[in-house]
Design a protein around this motif. Structure first.
Motif, PDB file in Angstrom:
ATOM      1  N   ALA A 135      59.557  -4.382 -84.606  1.00 26.45           N
ATOM      2  CA  ALA A 135      58.332  -3.585 -84.643  1.00 26.45           C
ATOM      3  C   ALA A 135      57.665  -3.610 -86.015  1.00 26.45           C
ATOM      4  N   SER A 136      58.277  -4.248 -87.009  1.00 22.17           N
ATOM      5  CA  SER A 136      57.701  -4.341 -88.359  1.00 22.17           C
ATOM      6  C   SER A 136      56.850  -5.598 -88.482  1.00 22.17           C
ATOM      7  N   SER A 137      56.165  -5.737 -89.621  1.00 21.28           N
ATOM      8  CA  SER A 137      55.394  -6.956 -89.876  1.00 21.28           C
ATOM      9  C   SER A 137      56.332  -8.129 -90.093  1.00 21.28           C
ATOM     10  N   TYR A 138      55.964  -9.281 -89.575  1.00 21.34           N
ATOM     11  CA  TYR A 138      56.782 -10.483 -89.720  1.00 21.34           C
ATOM     12  C   TYR A 138      56.679 -11.043 -91.139  1.00 21.34           C
ATOM     13  N   ASN A 139      57.591 -11.938 -91.490  1.00 24.83           N
ATOM     14  CA  ASN A 139      57.666 -12.532 -92.828  1.00 24.83           C
ATOM     15  C   ASN A 139      56.749 -13.744 -92.954  1.00 24.83           C
ATOM     16  N   ASN A 140      56.411 -14.073 -94.207  1.00 19.72           N
ATOM     17  CA  ASN A 140      55.744 -15.339 -94.495  1.00 19.72           C
ATOM     18  C   ASN A 140      56.717 -16.472 -94.207  1.00 19.72           C
ATOM     19  N   SER A 141      56.174 -17.625 -93.867  1.00 22.90           N
ATOM     20  CA  SER A 141      56.955 -18.849 -93.626  1.00 22.90           C
ATOM     21  C   SER A 141      58.034 -18.661 -92.564  1.00 22.90           C
ATOM     22  N   ALA A 142      57.724 -17.890 -91.548  1.00 24.79           N
ATOM     23  CA  ALA A 142      58.666 -17.681 -90.446  1.00 24.79           C
ATOM     24  C   ALA A 142      58.600 -18.879 -89.503  1.00 24.79           C
ATOM     25  N   TYR A 143      59.740 -19.198 -88.913  1.00 21.20           N
ATOM     26  CA  TYR A 143      59.798 -20.263 -87.911  1.00 21.20           C
ATOM     27  C   TYR A 143      61.075 -20.051 -87.107  1.00 21.20           C
ATOM     28  N   GLY A 144      60.928 -19.778 -85.840  1.00 18.71           N
ATOM     29  CA  GLY A 144      62.108 -19.587 -85.018  1.00 18.71           C
ATOM     30  C   GLY A 144      61.751 -19.545 -83.545  1.00 18.71           C
ATOM     31  N   TYR A 145      62.750 -19.796 -82.715  1.00 17.29           N
ATOM     32  CA  TYR A 145      62.497 -19.777 -81.279  1.00 17.29           C
ATOM     33  C   TYR A 145      63.612 -19.041 -80.557  1.00 17.29           C
ATOM     34  N   ILE A 146      63.274 -18.609 -79.347  1.00 13.98           N
ATOM     35  CA  ILE A 146      64.221 -17.950 -78.458  1.00 13.98           C
ATOM     36  C   ILE A 146      63.921 -18.425 -77.038  1.00 13.98           C
ATOM     37  N   THR A 147      64.980 -18.633 -76.275  1.00 12.51           N
ATOM     38  CA  THR A 147      64.824 -18.977 -74.862  1.00 12.51           C
ATOM     39  C   THR A 147      65.319 -17.800 -74.045  1.00 12.51           C
ATOM     40  N   ILE A 148      64.507 -17.375 -73.099  1.00 16.86           N
ATOM     41  CA  ILE A 148      64.824 -16.225 -72.250  1.00 16.86           C
ATOM     42  C   ILE A 148      65.089 -16.740 -70.841  1.00 16.86           C
ATOM     43  N   TYR A 149      66.299 -16.444 -70.342  1.00 17.32           N
ATOM     44  CA  TYR A 149      66.721 -16.888 -69.018  1.00 17.32           C
ATOM     45  C   TYR A 149      66.738 -15.705 -68.054  1.00 17.32           C
ATOM     46  N   PRO A 150      66.451 -15.931 -66.772  1.00 18.41           N
ATOM     47  CA  PRO A 150      66.599 -14.845 -65.800  1.00 18.41           C
ATOM     48  C   PRO A 150      68.080 -14.563 -65.554  1.00 18.41           C
ATOM     49  N   GLN A 151      68.405 -13.308 -65.271  1.00 17.37           N
ATOM     50  CA  GLN A 151      69.790 -12.932 -64.980  1.00 17.37           C
ATOM     51  C   GLN A 151      70.273 -13.525 -63.671  1.00 17.37           C
ATOM     52  N   THR A 152      69.358 -13.661 -62.723  1.00 23.69           N
ATOM     53  CA  THR A 152      69.715 -14.148 -61.394  1.00 23.69           C
ATOM     54  C   THR A 152      69.153 -15.542 -61.185  1.00 23.69           C
ATOM     55  N   SER A 153      70.011 -16.453 -60.797  1.00 20.59           N
ATOM     56  CA  SER A 153      69.579 -17.819 -60.506  1.00 20.59           C
ATOM     57  C   SER A 153      68.515 -17.799 -59.416  1.00 20.59           C
ATOM     58  N   GLY A 154      67.463 -18.578 -59.580  1.00 22.16           N
ATOM     59  CA  GLY A 154      66.379 -18.625 -58.604  1.00 22.16           C
ATOM     60  C   GLY A 154      65.231 -17.697 -58.933  1.00 22.16           C
ATOM     61  N   ASN A 155      65.403 -16.815 -59.937  1.00 21.76           N
ATOM     62  CA  ASN A 155      64.323 -15.945 -60.391  1.00 21.76           C
ATOM     63  C   ASN A 155      63.561 -16.610 -61.536  1.00 21.76           C
ATOM     64  N   TYR A 156      62.441 -16.002 -61.915  1.00 23.11           N
ATOM     65  CA  TYR A 156      61.567 -16.548 -62.947  1.00 23.11           C
ATOM     66  C   TYR A 156      61.219 -15.462 -63.956  1.00 23.11           C
ATOM     67  N   ILE A 157      61.306 -15.800 -65.237  1.00 20.14           N
ATOM     68  CA  ILE A 157      60.932 -14.858 -66.296  1.00 20.14           C
ATOM     69  C   ILE A 157      59.428 -14.641 -66.290  1.00 20.14           C
ATOM     70  N   SER A 158      59.022 -13.394 -66.470  1.00 24.12           N
ATOM     71  CA  SER A 158      57.626 -13.019 -66.626  1.00 24.12           C
ATOM     72  C   SER A 158      57.499 -12.178 -67.887  1.00 24.12           C
ATOM     73  N   LEU A 159      56.557 -12.512 -68.743  1.00 22.94           N
ATOM     74  CA  LEU A 159      56.297 -11.742 -69.962  1.00 22.94           C
ATOM     75  C   LEU A 159      54.927 -11.081 -69.857  1.00 22.94           C
ATOM     76  N   SER A 160      54.867  -9.790 -70.180  1.00 23.72           N
ATOM     77  CA  SER A 160      53.598  -9.058 -70.253  1.00 23.72           C
ATOM     78  C   SER A 160      53.454  -8.556 -71.683  1.00 23.72           C
ATOM     79  N   PHE A 161      52.481  -9.108 -72.395  1.00 25.64           N
ATOM     80  CA  PHE A 161      52.334  -8.788 -73.813  1.00 25.64           C
ATOM     81  C   PHE A 161      51.714  -7.410 -73.986  1.00 25.64           C
ATOM     82  N   VAL A 162      52.437  -6.565 -74.728  1.00 25.45           N
ATOM     83  CA  VAL A 162      52.043  -5.190 -74.999  1.00 25.45           C
ATOM     84  C   VAL A 162      51.196  -5.142 -76.264  1.00 25.45           C
TER      85      VAL A 162
END
Length: 181
Positions: free
Chosen positions: A8-35
């Motif tokens: 919830a804080s401000s991000y850093n300068n020169s940031a670079y990173g990734y994350i992969t989000i998997y569904p808990q149940t096989s056959g489902n699809y991740i949905s993101l709603s940006f707040v």
């Protein structure tokens, strides 16, 4: 909920990173709603990939909120890559994570088409109006409406292509009123 690396804080300068989000149940699809979404629009951003890595198809690179984003790949995963340059930071992003059991699709239809005349003489034009509507459950990217000359009410290989008109991207349930000649 998923955030950029700073939470919830401000991000850093020169940031670079990734994350992969998997569904808990096989056959489902991740949905993101940006707040929330706030980055330096010239130089910082978020790339979202439809799959388990940054080698998956790129759904988009965003410097403003993408609204909702849904996985459509077989794994149901989304990969987020966040980056920033060496100056100016902001609060980054926050998105609610949910799982879908099916993939929402865009479904564009034409409503209330009207012509200025039912007959056209060679060399003349005819005016028209219509409403393009996305009646599907997902956003539709920008597209085109094609116009054809036909001797009957069924589209087939014998119809003559005349022109097309662009239709802007439409969120689910949105409409766009169009006119032309």
């Amino acid at each position: 909920t998923v955030y950029d690396h700073a939470g919830a804080s401000s991000y850093n300068n020169s940031a670079y990173g990734y994350i992969t989000i998997y569904p808990q149940t096989s056959g489902n699809y991740i949905s993101l709603s940006f707040v929330s979404f706030s980055v330096e629009t010239c130089c910082d951003g978020l790339s979202i990939y439809d799959g388990t890595s940054t080698s998956a198809p790129l759904l988009g690179t965003y410097t403003a909120s993408p609204g909702s984003v849904n996985a459509t790949n077989a794994s149901g995963a989304l990969t987020l890559l966040f980056y920033s340059d060496g100056s100016v930071t902001s609060t980054g992003f926050e998105a609610a994570i949910s799982c879908l059991t099916s993939i929402p699709m865009a479904d564009l239809i034409i409503q209330s088409p009207t012509l200025g005349s039912s007959t056209v003489t060679a060399g003349n034009s005819v005016s028209f109006t219509y409403t393009a509507k996305n009646q599907g459950g997902a956003s539709a990217t920008a597209s085109y409406t094609g116009f054809y000359l036909s001797s009957d009410t069924a589209w087939d290989i014998n119809d003559t292509y005349l022109n097309n008109q662009s239709v802007s991207a439409l969120n689910s349930g949105a409409t766009s009123n169009k006119t032309g000649n």
